[in-house]
Every structure is written in C-alpha cells, then in structure tokens.
Design a protein around this motif. Structure first.
Motif, mmCIF file in Angstrom:
data_model
loop_
_atom_site.group_PDB
_atom_site.id
_atom_site.type_symbol
_atom_site.label_atom_id
_atom_site.label_comp_id
_atom_site.label_asym_id
_atom_site.label_seq_id
_atom_site.Cartn_x
_atom_site.Cartn_y
_atom_site.Cartn_z
ATOM 1 N N ALA A 135 0.834 -1.211 0.000
ATOM 2 C CA ALA A 135 0.000 0.000 0.000
ATOM 3 C C ALA A 135 0.861 1.251 0.000
ATOM 4 C CB ALA A 135 -0.925 0.001 1.215
ATOM 5 N N GLN A 136 1.936 1.242 0.766
ATOM 6 C CA GLN A 136 2.823 2.406 0.787
ATOM 7 C C GLN A 136 3.478 2.621 -0.578
ATOM 8 O OE1 GLN A 136 5.126 1.084 4.191
ATOM 9 N NE2 GLN A 136 4.171 2.630 5.511
ATOM 10 N N GLU A 137 3.862 1.532 -1.218
ATOM 11 C CA GLU A 137 4.455 1.629 -2.552
ATOM 12 C C GLU A 137 3.408 2.099 -3.565
ATOM 13 O OE1 GLU A 137 7.124 1.522 -5.698
ATOM 14 O OE2 GLU A 137 7.490 1.503 -3.531
ATOM 15 N N LEU A 138 2.152 1.608 -3.437
ATOM 16 C CA LEU A 138 1.081 2.024 -4.332
ATOM 17 C C LEU A 138 0.793 3.512 -4.190
ATOM 18 C CD1 LEU A 138 -1.533 -0.887 -4.118
ATOM 19 C CD2 LEU A 138 -0.223 -0.178 -6.130
ATOM 20 N N PHE A 156 8.201 17.284 -4.913
ATOM 21 C CA PHE A 156 7.360 17.200 -3.718
ATOM 22 C C PHE A 156 8.209 17.013 -2.460
ATOM 23 C CE2 PHE A 156 3.228 15.589 -5.942
ATOM 24 C CZ PHE A 156 3.042 16.865 -6.449
ATOM 25 N N ALA A 157 9.216 16.146 -2.565
ATOM 26 C CA ALA A 157 10.094 15.889 -1.418
ATOM 27 C C ALA A 157 10.859 17.157 -1.032
ATOM 28 C CB ALA A 157 11.063 14.761 -1.745
ATOM 29 N N ARG A 158 11.250 17.927 -2.040
ATOM 30 C CA ARG A 158 11.994 19.167 -1.761
ATOM 31 C C ARG A 158 11.078 20.200 -1.104
ATOM 32 N NH1 ARG A 158 13.238 23.424 -4.933
ATOM 33 N NH2 ARG A 158 12.375 22.446 -6.801
ATOM 34 N N TRP A 159 9.832 20.312 -1.590
ATOM 35 C CA TRP A 159 8.891 21.254 -0.989
ATOM 36 C C TRP A 159 8.636 20.917 0.480
ATOM 37 C CZ3 TRP A 159 4.921 21.304 -5.617
ATOM 38 C CH2 TRP A 159 5.390 22.189 -6.596
ATOM 39 N N LYS A 160 8.561 19.609 0.756
ATOM 40 C CA LYS A 160 8.309 19.196 2.142
ATOM 41 C C LYS A 160 9.423 19.692 3.068
ATOM 42 C CE LYS A 160 6.641 15.097 4.562
ATOM 43 N NZ LYS A 160 6.369 13.645 4.457
ATOM 44 N N LYS A 161 10.647 19.652 2.576
ATOM 45 C CA LYS A 161 11.786 20.112 3.382
ATOM 46 C C LYS A 161 11.805 21.627 3.536
ATOM 47 C CE LYS A 161 14.795 16.247 2.128
ATOM 48 N NZ LYS A 161 16.011 15.826 1.369
ATOM 49 N N LYS A 217 -0.812 9.718 6.548
ATOM 50 C CA LYS A 217 -0.198 8.515 7.118
ATOM 51 C C LYS A 217 0.460 7.667 6.037
ATOM 52 C CE LYS A 217 -1.130 8.666 11.578
ATOM 53 N NZ LYS A 217 -0.076 8.650 12.615
ATOM 54 N N MET A 218 -0.241 7.505 4.909
ATOM 55 C CA MET A 218 0.309 6.705 3.812
ATOM 56 C C MET A 218 0.908 7.588 2.719
ATOM 57 S SD MET A 218 -0.355 3.701 4.921
ATOM 58 C CE MET A 218 0.077 2.713 3.511
ATOM 59 N N ASN A 219 0.827 8.910 2.919
ATOM 60 C CA ASN A 219 1.315 9.868 1.923
ATOM 61 C C ASN A 219 0.643 9.628 0.569
ATOM 62 O OD1 ASN A 219 2.875 12.157 1.558
ATOM 63 N ND2 ASN A 219 4.569 11.020 0.652
#
Length: 450
Positions: free
Chosen positions: A81-84, A328-333, A434-436
């Motif tokens: 599910a996390q990978e999906l 997205f990962a960069r914005w989160k930081k 929780k699962m992003n």
C-alpha cells in the motif's frame, strides 16, 4: 455503461461496455473450421469523486461502525500500500501534465486515487497484453497481482473512516446484466479485495437502469452526487462504479465574518471577484526560489492536509514542468512553521474528463479495443470498455456547524506574519498523510468555476 465512482467533492468517472451487432471470427490454425465468438459486449466504468471542505459535518450525522483491519490484512497489504501510494502520485502527475497541456487555461480537478483503484479492480478481469498495459500505464508494473490487490484492499480499509469531524468513504459496485455470466472467481475477488457490491440490472430498460444506478450513487454519497449517469449506451451489459467521498473540517476554521469580495487575477488584463477567506495563524509555509513559487499547507482534522502551490505571476508553466516526486520531497523540506496572514478563495470547481482519450496518451488503449482481453470477467464473451468518464467536484469554504465543538484558540508567537494571498492561478493537492497518498489534484485558474 460501467461506472467507477470516486468521491472527492466530486461526481465521478465511468467506463462503459457496449454490444455492437454481429459476431467476430476467431483466427484458426490451417485446416481448422473458424469458430464464432459472441458479439462484442460493452462494459462501462464510472468514477465519481466528491470532496467537500466545509467545516463541521451536520449534527445529525450518524457515524457507522468502521470495520477494523485485522492484523493479517495489515501484514499482507501495508508494505504494498505504501508503494502504491507513491506510484499513484507519480501516475497523478503524468495525468495532470497531459490534461494541463491540452487545456492550459482551464480548471483541472481529478482524483488519481479513484482512477487507479477503478482500473486496478478492472484488471482482475484482464490478462496477457491488456493486463500488462494497465499495469504499465498505472505504474503497477513489477508488483505481483496478488500483492497489488491486497495493497488496494489495505488502503480501502485504511481510508474508510467516519467520525464527527470528517467522513472519508470509498466503495465499489458492479451493475451486471443477465446477458453476462461473470466468472465466480472474478465476482469473489472484487467483493473480497475491493468490497464491491454486485447488483443485478436490466440494461435493456435503460431508463430504469439509469435511475437504479443514480439512486445508488446518491445514497452512497449522502445526496451530494446526483444524476451521475446521464445516458446508457445501447449494448451496455456491465457498469463498474467506484466512489470516494470526502468531507472534512479544517483544523482551524476560517471566520465567515472575515471573508471579503476581492480580485482573483485570471491573466494580466482580466480578473474576477471572488469571496476571499482570511485567517491569521501558524501554518507550514515554504518559498521555492528555484521554481519561483510559494507552498502553503492547511491541515484538516486528523490525517488529511491540503497543499497549495502559488507560482509567481507567469511562472505556472515552469512549476508544472518541474512537478515530480523529487519536487514534492523538496517542498516538504522547505516548509517552516510560521505565523501567516492567509487569504484563500472560497470556491466550487468541477472537472469532467474523457479518460478513454486521455489514457490512450499514456499508453492505455487495449482495454478500449475489440482485441483487448477481459476474458477473466467472462471467458465466453468478448468485452471491451466502451467509455471511461471521470467527474470531480470540489467545494471549499470556511463554514463550521452552529453548536458544534469549536477547534479552540490558537496561541500565536510574537512575530511579524508572512502574507500568503492565493489570488491567482494555483495548484491544490489533498493528501492522506499517514500513507502519503494523493487523493485529489487540481489546478485552479478561476475559483468562480466559470
């Protein structure tokens, strides 16, 4: 017409199968007598999404018992599910770029989660190159079939939740004509993995079938999605419906008394008056100088959040081209908790999409063609998806419900507020944290919906 319904604050998506007349000859080996295959039958997919962000739910809302996920189910599906969720986000970005490229100056709103779940359910009936094409187009490749469906099963259980502050409901249904004799294995799997209702339907009486389907969707979405099916194509024998319904309360509500009519810039020479909500509070805010945009997070109660991306004037195309998991990962930081004067337009926006046309640009076409292979639904009938339509509607406002428990007073640090005013075209994403998992994705060009 087959329908997949996804609830995002929006009505849904649908795929239809039809039955043209005549029969199809099956190629044979030399010396063999050609055998006839049954006429091509029509299967429909309807995805309906409804997302409502309007403060508290009504006081007469009656929570249903939420079926707990057993430890066995958790163990089976959680990792996949996390990978999906990650792959669903990537698919959503690909689809968004196609939609935006074809209509750069239109509002865009859809639920990648709803569309992915619908076609994953449908893939239970596909095999060979048709199945491979679905898995490739939706980023399911290299995930074993069993793991794929257990992953969606876990997410459906995980996301189906109700309490007095929010409602997120997901569901699936199959409306099946007597002409179709589906494999029992297919029916069992869609029930066990996707909690799909199976409903006998007489598609020969299209008016009654349309009424039956619309009543079902209306009931499942608390009356928010009406007349999802406008007409049913002749020859339709099965309708698959997937819906996702989301209503949530802001963690900190906007005061309706602070809402004022202000200009929302459409382009350099044109603007439209919109009701602009206002609140001063502590928010996660980030500035991306590389892409010339501001990122704002406004959380809901519990495990959901809205991300607003506001490009500088004239920079939307640059931001769109850079959209990706790494961005997205960069914005989160970049997000930092700050006191902010936040201005957000109250809005109602709807998106309608012909998925058959759009998905073909992503390499998904066999399922819509005569030579597609859906024989795991019914081995003796030639099925194809005749139509796939997705409709989503977003309503976002500041309202709470009178007499309901308040969200409390937020203590603000003594600092000068940063000003974030969403008064020109912006991107909007609704996430389950929780699962992003990316539930809804939109680009708002005109909040008035015109």
């Amino acid at each position: 017409m087959a329908a997949l319904c996804c609830d995002l604050l929006a009505p849904g998506s649908c795929v239809c199968l039809g039955i043209p007349g005549g029969s199809v000859g099956i190629p044979t080996r030399p010396g063999q007598v050609p055998r006839k295959m049954n006429p091509l039958l029509g299967l429909g997919l309807l995805l309906a999404g409804l997302l409502t962000v309007e403060g508290l739910l009504k006081p007469n809302f009656s929570p249903e018992k939420h079926e707990a996920v057993s430890q066995g189910q958790v163990g089976k599906g959680k990792g996949t599910a996390q990978e999906l969720a990650k792959r669903n986000t990537d698919f959503g970005l690909k689809l968004f770029k196609k939609l935006s490229f074809s209509s750069p100056d239109n509002n865009i709103l859809f639920s990648p989660w709803s569309i992915s779940m619908a076609f994953s359910m449908l893939s239970l009936g596909a095999q060979d190159s048709t199945l491979a094409e679905i898995k490739d187009g939706f980023n399911f490749r290299n995930i074993p079939d069993k793991d794929l469906h257990e992953g969606f099963h876990y997410l459906i259980h995980r996301l189906n939740q109700r309490n007095q502050d929010q409602r997120l409901g997901l569901g699936n249904a199959l409306f099946i004509d007597q002409k179709v004799k589906p494999q029992q294995k297919f029916l069992t799997e869609v029930k066990n993995m996707y909690k799909a209702d199976t409903i006998p339907t007489n598609f020969q009486n299209s008016e009654n079938a349309q009424k039956q389907i619309n009543n079902y969707v209306r009931q499942k979405t608390q009356g928010k999605i009406n007349n999802l099916v406008k007409n049913i194509d002749p020859g339709t024998v099965m309708l698959l419906i997937n819906y996702i319904f989301f209503r949530a309360r802001w963690q900190h509500e906007f005061d309706p008394k602070e809402t004022k009519e202000e200009d929302f810039i459409l382009d350099k020479n044109k603007s439209v008056k919109v009701p602009m909500m206002f609140r001063v509070g502590v928010y996660n805010v980030g500035r991306d100088d590389q892409l010339s945009c501001t990122v704002l997070e406004i959380p809901y109660q519990n495990n959901f959040t809205a991300i607003f991306v506001l490009p500088d004037e004239g920079r939307m195309k640059q931001v769109e081209e850079a959209l990706g998991l790494e961005t997205f990962a960069r914005w989160k930081k970049l997000l930092v908790r700050r006191v902010a004067d936040v201005f957000v337009p109250r809005l109602t926006v709807t998106g309608n999409y012909d998925l058959k046309k759009t998905l073909s640009h992503l390499g998904i076409s066999k399922i819509f063609e005569e030579h597609g292979d859906l024989t795991r639904i019914s081995p003796h009938q030639n099925l194809k998806v005749g139509e796939a339509v997705h409709k989503a509607t977003l309503k976002m406002d500041e309202k709470g419900t009178e007499g309901a428990a308040g969200s409390g007073v937020q203590t603000l640090p003594m600092e000068t507020p940063i000003r974030v005013k969403i008064n020109r075209r912006f991107l909007l994403m609704i996430w389950e944290t929780k699962m992003n998992n990316l539930l809804f994705f939109g680009k708002i060009v005109n909040p008035s919906g015109r």
